[in-house]
Design a protein around this motif. Structure first.
Motif, mmCIF file in Angstrom:
data_model
loop_
_atom_site.group_PDB
_atom_site.id
_atom_site.type_symbol
_atom_site.label_atom_id
_atom_site.label_comp_id
_atom_site.label_asym_id
_atom_site.label_seq_id
_atom_site.Cartn_x
_atom_site.Cartn_y
_atom_site.Cartn_z
ATOM 1 N N TYR A 121 0.826 -1.213 0.000
ATOM 2 C CA TYR A 121 0.000 0.000 0.000
ATOM 3 C C TYR A 121 0.859 1.262 0.000
ATOM 4 N N VAL A 122 1.871 1.285 0.867
ATOM 5 C CA VAL A 122 2.751 2.457 0.936
ATOM 6 C C VAL A 122 3.562 2.583 -0.348
ATOM 7 N N ALA A 123 4.044 1.460 -0.878
ATOM 8 C CA ALA A 123 4.860 1.494 -2.094
ATOM 9 C C ALA A 123 4.080 2.024 -3.294
ATOM 10 N N ILE A 124 2.791 1.726 -3.371
ATOM 11 C CA ILE A 124 1.996 2.108 -4.537
ATOM 12 C C ILE A 124 1.265 3.432 -4.338
ATOM 13 N N CYS A 125 0.701 3.617 -3.161
ATOM 14 C CA CYS A 125 -0.113 4.814 -2.913
ATOM 15 C C CYS A 125 0.696 5.988 -2.369
ATOM 16 N N GLN A 126 1.833 5.714 -1.736
ATOM 17 C CA GLN A 126 2.669 6.789 -1.187
ATOM 18 C C GLN A 126 4.141 6.534 -1.549
ATOM 19 N N PRO A 127 4.456 6.430 -2.832
ATOM 20 C CA PRO A 127 5.811 6.036 -3.250
ATOM 21 C C PRO A 127 6.905 6.997 -2.785
ATOM 22 N N LEU A 128 6.603 8.290 -2.694
ATOM 23 C CA LEU A 128 7.614 9.258 -2.288
ATOM 24 C C LEU A 128 7.985 9.117 -0.809
ATOM 25 N N ASN A 129 7.081 8.548 -0.015
ATOM 26 C CA ASN A 129 7.332 8.382 1.418
ATOM 27 C C ASN A 129 7.724 6.958 1.790
ATOM 28 N N TYR A 130 7.871 6.089 0.776
ATOM 29 C CA TYR A 130 8.107 4.679 1.064
ATOM 30 C C TYR A 130 9.371 4.464 1.890
ATOM 31 N N HIS A 131 10.479 5.029 1.447
ATOM 32 C CA HIS A 131 11.755 4.798 2.143
ATOM 33 C C HIS A 131 11.814 5.508 3.495
ATOM 34 N N ASN A 132 10.950 6.478 3.719
ATOM 35 C CA ASN A 132 10.877 7.132 5.026
ATOM 36 C C ASN A 132 10.024 6.333 6.003
ATOM 37 N N LYS A 133 9.000 5.656 5.483
ATOM 38 C CA LYS A 133 8.092 4.897 6.345
ATOM 39 C C LYS A 133 8.541 3.449 6.532
ATOM 40 N N ILE A 134 8.941 2.806 5.460
ATOM 41 C CA ILE A 134 9.336 1.394 5.535
ATOM 42 C C ILE A 134 10.851 1.312 5.656
ATOM 43 N N THR A 135 11.347 1.694 6.809
ATOM 44 C CA THR A 135 12.783 1.624 7.088
ATOM 45 C C THR A 135 13.125 0.262 7.701
ATOM 46 N N SER A 136 14.411 0.009 7.864
ATOM 47 C CA SER A 136 14.831 -1.256 8.489
ATOM 48 C C SER A 136 14.277 -1.375 9.897
ATOM 49 N N LYS A 137 14.252 -0.242 10.610
ATOM 50 C CA LYS A 137 13.715 -0.246 11.968
ATOM 51 C C LYS A 137 12.220 -0.533 11.960
ATOM 52 N N ALA A 138 11.515 0.078 11.011
ATOM 53 C CA ALA A 138 10.070 -0.149 10.906
ATOM 54 C C ALA A 138 9.775 -1.605 10.555
ATOM 55 N N VAL A 139 10.568 -2.177 9.651
ATOM 56 C CA VAL A 139 10.388 -3.584 9.276
ATOM 57 C C VAL A 139 10.582 -4.480 10.498
ATOM 58 N N SER A 140 11.615 -4.198 11.283
ATOM 59 C CA SER A 140 11.881 -4.994 12.487
ATOM 60 C C SER A 140 10.716 -4.917 13.466
ATOM 61 N N LYS A 141 10.164 -3.724 13.647
ATOM 62 C CA LYS A 141 9.040 -3.553 14.566
ATOM 63 C C LYS A 141 7.787 -4.275 14.066
ATOM 64 N N LEU A 142 7.532 -4.171 12.748
ATOM 65 C CA LEU A 142 6.354 -4.820 12.185
ATOM 66 C C LEU A 142 6.442 -6.339 12.312
ATOM 67 N N VAL A 143 7.619 -6.894 12.002
ATOM 68 C CA VAL A 143 7.804 -8.343 12.098
ATOM 69 C C VAL A 143 7.708 -8.788 13.559
ATOM 70 N N ALA A 144 8.304 -8.004 14.465
ATOM 71 C CA ALA A 144 8.244 -8.344 15.895
ATOM 72 C C ALA A 144 6.808 -8.356 16.392
#
Length: 313
Positions: A121-144
């Motif tokens: 959703y973020v990659a397609i609907c908010q592409p300019l903010n993707y790398h700001n929102k889906i960071t390595s830290k965010a990925v770790s938190k989401l998976v956790a």
């Protein structure tokens, strides 16, 4: 409270008498399990070793494969043994351990599919903010979060079921499941039902609703864009959609199966419907992602053909 209200063994009654065909069934199921292990390990090893695949989408796919190995192990080890056995008794401790493994596997699958939908959703609907929102830290938190919440919610359900005094020990399935155990209770199960409903809503229905919401938004965005953009969206989202539909269908079948009289069904049909929940997703997921996602497909070909490293943009 009498000891016979806490049976030391449960009897899995859905197994049918196969006679000498049980050896053929054992070999086929063993080959199927070997395929599940091999295909998911390929995905895990490729993503962990290939730097080009160290992106959020592929990390989530690797988590799905890890979960597939976890859930299938909780089922196949016991199932293969029961295929060759004349009796299908399982100890109380082993039964509740299997319930915990299979139900956490099911919950992990849905929560992981939910965060994968958020990533798309973020990659397609908010592409300019993707790398700001889906960071390595965010990925770790989401998976956790995807792993931690089901761990405790399912543990609560299993603990409450473990404490119930039971008026029987027959479970009409080929593996231990929570609802058939709860139905054996000699006392009121209101608390179990309430806690189970909360766990079901938060680990299944909320992720389900969120996935549907994200794809409605993606469809609305695609309506206003070019054909090339739509083609890229389909290519990126199709594996996730296929995985989600397959898993949702198997979950629905398992829930429906637990609410009907299994003795009224053809025994072979009942077994097939029971097996698909723990067999089809672990088997299909690596095939879907391995065949549909170009980067994983390139890496698979590179490994098996021993070609030079593939450069990607």
């Amino acid at each position: 409270m009498e000891n016979n209200t806490f049976p030391q063994y449960f009897n899995l009654t859905m197994f049918v008498k196969l006679g000498n065909y049980r050896y053929l069934a054992f070999v086929l199921c063993l080959l199927l399990y070997a395929f599940i292990i091999f295909s998911n390990l390929v995905i895990i090893v490729l993503i962990s070793r290939e730097i080009t695949l160290h992106e959020p989408m592929y990390i989530f796919i690797m988590c799905l494969s890890i979960n597939s190995l976890y859930g299938s192990a909780g089922f196949f080890f016991r199932f293969l043994r029961d295929l060759l056995s004349d009796t299908h008794l399982i100890s109380r401790t082993a039964c509740f351990a299997q319930i915990y493994v299979i139900y956490t596997y099911a919950s992990y699958e849905m929560t992981l599919l939910g965060i994968m939908a958020y990533d798309r959703y973020v990659a397609i609907c908010q592409p300019l903010n993707y790398h700001n929102k889906i960071t390595s830290k965010a990925v770790s938190k989401l998976v956790a979060f995807a792993w931690t919440y089901p761990c405790f919610s399912i543990a609560t359900c299993v603990y409450l079921s473990f404490r119930l005094p039971l008026c029987g020990n027959k479970i009409p399935k080929v593996f231990c499941a929570n609802w058939p155990v709860v139905k054996l209770s000699c006392v009121s199960t209101v608390i179990n039902n309430l806690v189970g409903m909360v766990a079901l809503i938060t680990t299944v229905f909320l992720p389900l609703a969120f996935v549907m919401f994200t794809y409605i938004r993606i469809i609305l965005i695609c309506r206003k864009r070019s054909s090339e953009f739509k083609s890229k969206v389909v290519q990126n989202c199709l594996p996730h959609i296929v995985t989600f539909v397959i898993y949702s269908s198997t979950v629905f079948c398992d829930v429906a199966l637990s609410r009907i009289d299994l003795e009224a069904l053809n025994p072979f049909l009942a077994i097939i419907l029971a097996l698909e929940f723990v067999v089809i997703p672990p088997m299909v997921n690596p095939l879907v992602y391995g065949l549909k996602l170009a980067e994983i497909r390139k890496c698979v070909l590179k490994v098996f053909l021993r070609s030079e490293p593939v450069k990607t943009n």
